[in-house]
Design an enzyme around this catalytic site. Structure first.
Site, PDB file in Angstrom:
ATOM      1  N   GLU A   1      36.929  34.828  53.394  1.00 40.10           N
ATOM      2  CA  GLU A   1      36.756  34.548  51.973  1.00 40.10           C
ATOM      3  C   GLU A   1      36.519  33.045  51.784  1.00 40.10           C
ATOM      4  OE1 GLU A   1      38.749  37.696  49.357  1.00 40.10           O
ATOM      5  OE2 GLU A   1      40.322  36.345  49.968  1.00 40.10           O
TER       6      GLU A   1
ATOM      7  N   SER B   1      33.663  36.946  45.040  1.00 37.61           N
ATOM      8  CA  SER B   1      32.664  37.331  44.033  1.00 37.61           C
ATOM      9  C   SER B   1      31.779  38.508  44.451  1.00 37.61           C
ATOM     10  CB  SER B   1      31.821  36.120  43.624  1.00 37.61           C
ATOM     11  OG  SER B   1      32.649  35.124  43.033  1.00 37.61           O
TER      12      SER B   1
ATOM     13  N   HIS C   1      46.086  34.676  51.833  1.00 40.68           N
ATOM     14  CA  HIS C   1      45.030  34.557  50.822  1.00 40.68           C
ATOM     15  C   HIS C   1      44.947  33.093  50.389  1.00 40.68           C
ATOM     16  CE1 HIS C   1      42.947  34.806  46.995  1.00 40.68           C
ATOM     17  NE2 HIS C   1      42.452  35.949  47.436  1.00 40.68           N
TER      18      HIS C   1
ATOM     19  N   GLY D   1      36.294  34.088  42.883  1.00 41.50           N
ATOM     20  CA  GLY D   1      36.400  34.033  41.427  1.00 41.50           C
ATOM     21  C   GLY D   1      35.405  33.101  40.766  1.00 41.50           C
TER      22      GLY D   1
ATOM     23  N   GLU E   1      44.731  31.672  47.645  1.00 35.84           N
ATOM     24  CA  GLU E   1      45.617  31.282  46.531  1.00 35.84           C
ATOM     25  C   GLU E   1      47.049  31.061  47.024  1.00 35.84           C
ATOM     26  OE1 GLU E   1      44.463  34.521  43.983  1.00 35.84           O
ATOM     27  OE2 GLU E   1      42.484  33.596  43.851  1.00 35.84           O
TER      28      GLU E   1
ATOM     29  N   ASN F   1      42.076  43.633  45.391  1.00 37.36           N
ATOM     30  CA  ASN F   1      43.211  42.720  45.229  1.00 37.36           C
ATOM     31  C   ASN F   1      43.326  42.410  43.739  1.00 37.36           C
ATOM     32  OD1 ASN F   1      45.022  40.605  45.244  1.00 37.36           O
ATOM     33  ND2 ASN F   1      43.622  39.128  46.211  1.00 37.36           N
ATOM     34  N   TRP F   2      44.287  43.053  43.109  1.00 37.46           N
ATOM     35  CA  TRP F   2      44.409  42.892  41.642  1.00 37.46           C
ATOM     36  C   TRP F   2      45.001  41.550  41.238  1.00 37.46           C
ATOM     37  CZ3 TRP F   2      46.776  48.165  39.652  1.00 37.46           C
ATOM     38  CH2 TRP F   2      45.867  49.199  39.938  1.00 37.46           C
ATOM     39  N   LYS F   3      45.595  40.853  42.173  1.00 32.19           N
ATOM     40  CA  LYS F   3      46.281  39.578  41.875  1.00 32.19           C
ATOM     41  C   LYS F   3      47.332  39.836  40.781  1.00 32.19           C
ATOM     42  CE  LYS F   3      42.177  37.305  43.495  1.00 32.19           C
ATOM     43  NZ  LYS F   3      41.300  36.160  43.481  1.00 32.19           N
TER      44      LYS F   3
ATOM     45  N   GLY G   1      38.304  41.014  44.339  1.00 31.67           N
ATOM     46  CA  GLY G   1      39.254  40.541  43.336  1.00 31.67           C
ATOM     47  C   GLY G   1      38.863  41.054  41.961  1.00 31.67           C
ATOM     48  N   GLY G   2      38.216  40.207  41.174  1.00 28.47           N
ATOM     49  CA  GLY G   2      37.875  40.520  39.784  1.00 28.47           C
ATOM     50  C   GLY G   2      37.265  41.904  39.576  1.00 28.47           C
TER      51      GLY G   2
HETATM   52  P1  PGA Z   1      36.954  37.677  43.624  1.00 25.15           P
HETATM   53  O1  PGA Z   1      38.295  37.494  44.484  1.00 25.15           O
HETATM   54  O2  PGA Z   1      36.319  38.971  44.047  1.00 25.15           O
HETATM   55  O3  PGA Z   1      37.421  37.693  42.205  1.00 25.15           O
HETATM   56  O4  PGA Z   1      36.092  36.491  43.937  1.00 25.15           O
HETATM   57  C1  PGA Z   1      38.345  37.846  45.837  1.00 25.15           C
HETATM   58  C2  PGA Z   1      39.727  37.578  46.381  1.00 25.15           C
HETATM   59  O5  PGA Z   1      40.371  36.615  45.956  1.00 25.15           O
HETATM   60  O6  PGA Z   1      40.221  38.324  47.252  1.00 25.15           O
END
Ligand code: PGA
Length: 250
Positions: free
Chosen positions: A167, A212, A95, A173, A97, A9-11, A233-234
């Site tokens: 999650e 993470s 998600h 993050g 966010e 997930n590149w956001k 994510g990251g």
């Molecule tokens: P992260 O994000 O790996 O940066 O913690 C995961 C996500 O939001 O799907």
């Protein structure tokens, strides 16, 4: 046996150039990983570029969200049908966010999941508790409620195409992950929730862990019996890290 699924997930990160490079690097490595489903969710405007770079490589394309309505006067929204038309085969819904920053509620998320399925996409429904909820012993009630609204909205055959991502909000993050056994406990619980309604679908349901995930912790996480892959994510913004995580799912 459930086939592992690892999705990036590149956001809201990247550029057209970076999309092409990153996707090309992932495609090259993924050809040697036939045992894992690998997916990428670039920002909407780069979905087509990513699709062109993917070509016939075994990498699935996904959206980061979709609209909760089919079409019409909804400025700025992208429908599930459009994502399918652009080459996506899955879409993240709910998600954390989106829940926090865009006020998405469980009922909106259920509607998005339903529209995604109608468009031929697999919805990856994201659930997770906040730190306060975990500390108050309310992890299971929170994720059960988040999932229940979606499960009630879907037909039995649709549940077979559902993917869940657990999650924990406090792990996204932050560099802080759930321990593999904490994650597995919640995954087993979520599978049990789906089993009450659709036992067959529950056995084949893929439940991804997100929050993470890094190359250093992925293998231990993916070794848990109810952890069927990850939502990254990251670390998905770095081809080497993402590929190492995909390798850990084999
Ligand atoms: P992260 O994000 O790996 O940066 O913690 C995961 C996500 O939001 O799907």
């Amino acid at each position: 046996m459930r086939r592992p699924f690892v999705a990036g997930n590149w956001k809201m990160n990247g550029s057209r150039e970076r999309t092409r490079t990153l996707v090309a690097d992932v495609c090259k490595a993924v050809r040697e990983l036939p045992e894992v489903d690998v997916g990428l969710c670039p920002p909407f405007v780069y979905v087509t570029d990513a699709g062109e770079t993917i070509g016939d490589a075994p990498v699935r394309l996904g959206g980061q969200t979709c609209a909760g309505v089919e079409d019409g006067a909804y400025t700025g929204e992208i429908s599930a049908t459009m994502l399918a038309d652009a080459g996506c085969s899955f879409v993240l819904v709910g998600h954390s966010e989106r829940r926090t920053l865009h006020g998405e509620k469980n009922a909106d998320i259920a509607e998005k999941a339903s529209l995604a399925l109608a468009a031929g996409l697999s919805p990856v429904v994201c659930v997770g508790e906040t730190l306060d909820e975990r500390e108050a012993g309310r992890t299971e009630t929170t994720v059960a409620r988040q999932l229940e609204v979606v499960v009630e909205r879907l037909e039995q055959d649709e549940l077979a195409r559902l993917v869940i991502a657990y999650e924990p909000v406090w792990a996204i993050g932050t560099g802080r992950t759930a321990t593999p056994s904490q994650a597995n406990q919640v995954h087993a619980f979520l599978r049990g929730c789906v089993a009450e309604r659709a036992p067959n679908a529950a056995a084949g349901l893929r439940i991804l862990y997100g929050g993470s995930v890094k190359p250093e912790n992925a293998a231990r996480m993916f070794a848990e019996p109810d952890v069927d892959g990850g939502l990254i994510g990251g670390a998905s913004l770095d081809a080497k890290q993402f590929i190492d995580i995909c390798r850990a799912a084999v």
